[in-house]
Design a protein around this motif. Sequence first.
Motif, PDB file in Angstrom:
ATOM      1  N   SER A 132       0.829  -1.210   0.000  1.00 13.71           N
ATOM      2  CA  SER A 132       0.000   0.000   0.000  1.00 13.71           C
ATOM      3  C   SER A 132       0.861   1.256   0.000  1.00 13.71           C
ATOM      4  O   SER A 132       0.539   2.249  -0.673  1.00 13.71           O
ATOM      5  CB  SER A 132      -0.917  -0.001   1.231  1.00 13.71           C
ATOM      6  N   ALA A 133       1.963   1.219   0.738  1.00 14.01           N
ATOM      7  CA  ALA A 133       2.863   2.374   0.790  1.00 14.01           C
ATOM      8  C   ALA A 133       3.489   2.642  -0.575  1.00 14.01           C
ATOM      9  O   ALA A 133       3.639   3.801  -0.988  1.00 14.01           O
ATOM     10  CB  ALA A 133       3.949   2.149   1.841  1.00 14.01           C
ATOM     11  N   VAL A 134       3.863   1.586  -1.286  1.00 10.25           N
ATOM     12  CA  VAL A 134       4.464   1.747  -2.621  1.00 10.25           C
ATOM     13  C   VAL A 134       3.488   2.452  -3.556  1.00 10.25           C
ATOM     14  O   VAL A 134       3.840   3.428  -4.237  1.00 10.25           O
ATOM     15  CB  VAL A 134       4.874   0.378  -3.202  1.00 10.25           C
ATOM     16  N   PHE A 135       2.245   1.971  -3.604  1.00 10.96           N
ATOM     17  CA  PHE A 135       1.246   2.582  -4.488  1.00 10.96           C
ATOM     18  C   PHE A 135       0.996   4.040  -4.100  1.00 10.96           C
ATOM     19  O   PHE A 135       0.896   4.924  -4.958  1.00 10.96           O
ATOM     20  CB  PHE A 135      -0.064   1.792  -4.437  1.00 10.96           C
ATOM     21  N   GLY A 136       0.895   4.295  -2.795  1.00  9.46           N
ATOM     22  CA  GLY A 136       0.627   5.651  -2.334  1.00  9.46           C
ATOM     23  C   GLY A 136       1.762   6.608  -2.639  1.00  9.46           C
ATOM     24  O   GLY A 136       1.541   7.744  -3.088  1.00  9.46           O
TER      25      GLY A 136
END
Length: 357
Positions: free
Chosen positions: A34-38
């Motif tokens: 999720s952090a990568v996408f965000g």
Amino acid sequence: MASIQGIEVIRYSLSAFYSEHSKNLTKAQSLHESAVFGLKAIAEDTWHDQEARTICDKQAKFHASRYHLIRSILDENHEIDLPFVLPTTLSAEESMNCTLKNGDLAIGLEESLLAEYLVEKDENPDLAVPNQIKHLFDSTTLSPYALSLDSNLTSKQYKIAVDMDSTNYSYWPNAHPIDQPDQTCYRLRVNRWGKTQFENIAFYRATEFIIPCIDINITSVASTGDRKLSSMKSRSIEYTASNSSRAIVEHPNSLEKRTWGSQKFMYAGRSFVWITPEGKWDVQLPMLYEVENGMGDNTRKGGSKVVGNKLCWGGLKPGKDASATVTIVGGVDQLFEKLLFASQMTKMAIFLFGHDI
């Protein structure tokens, strides 16, 4: 990253590493993803801000590397432990709760309690000294920190490599264990855009890269007209940790002297000194010793009497692929450790690219 989207990404980022710390790898893997996408989404939205985009891109790559590492552990090895637990605020708090072999508190905790007391005392001059830190106010009975460390513990050695962004004069020294290049622990972010020398630097745990844990202010020095000679001039450096309102200041014996010589600072009521290795007339990282609070006869260690063995030392390799190594003795808690890293990495940055002229 003040937007709602940015706040959410920060939450994912921090929670991912906190989940690693608690060994909840399945949750950590999901949060890293999720952090990568965000972070990638924010990088695209901030295309006009090169500095912000660079930070997002770097942290997205870091989260992606953690995602793939955890995935390999869960899918192939069926293990529940990571090969190395990265430093976080949680691990720092745990390290402060460990006592030394003589029963003393961790020095990072002593410094935190001392700083908190001194701030409160400014508002209330009659405030009594807490029992936990009374010993810090009596130099005649204060036990030396260097002698309280367990000599049987293994020293920790790290390599510092540098990423550069020549488009905006940004430099990113990254520290990782010497034999684990994919396990970045600490980062320094320095920028000299429009300036002839560094004045402010931000130091981060790699797991909390969006939030600095130490702000660093560097005293300016007069230019010599030669960037290497300018970098060799001694100066004061001030470190303010995010969890403390009291700055730690390194004071050189003499300002703007070549070479750096010795730089002294106080931490948890004790005196420490950085010493440039003898015979090193070229730029080089210093060695750290604890010294008696009173002056001694051993001028080889900054004019003060040394207590115990050296606590931290390093080696610098200048050149195109500049790097450094930093070694810290075993048993040092993470709050003191991060200060030592911040100091060594700051000096490395000054030596290598701190001056334009």
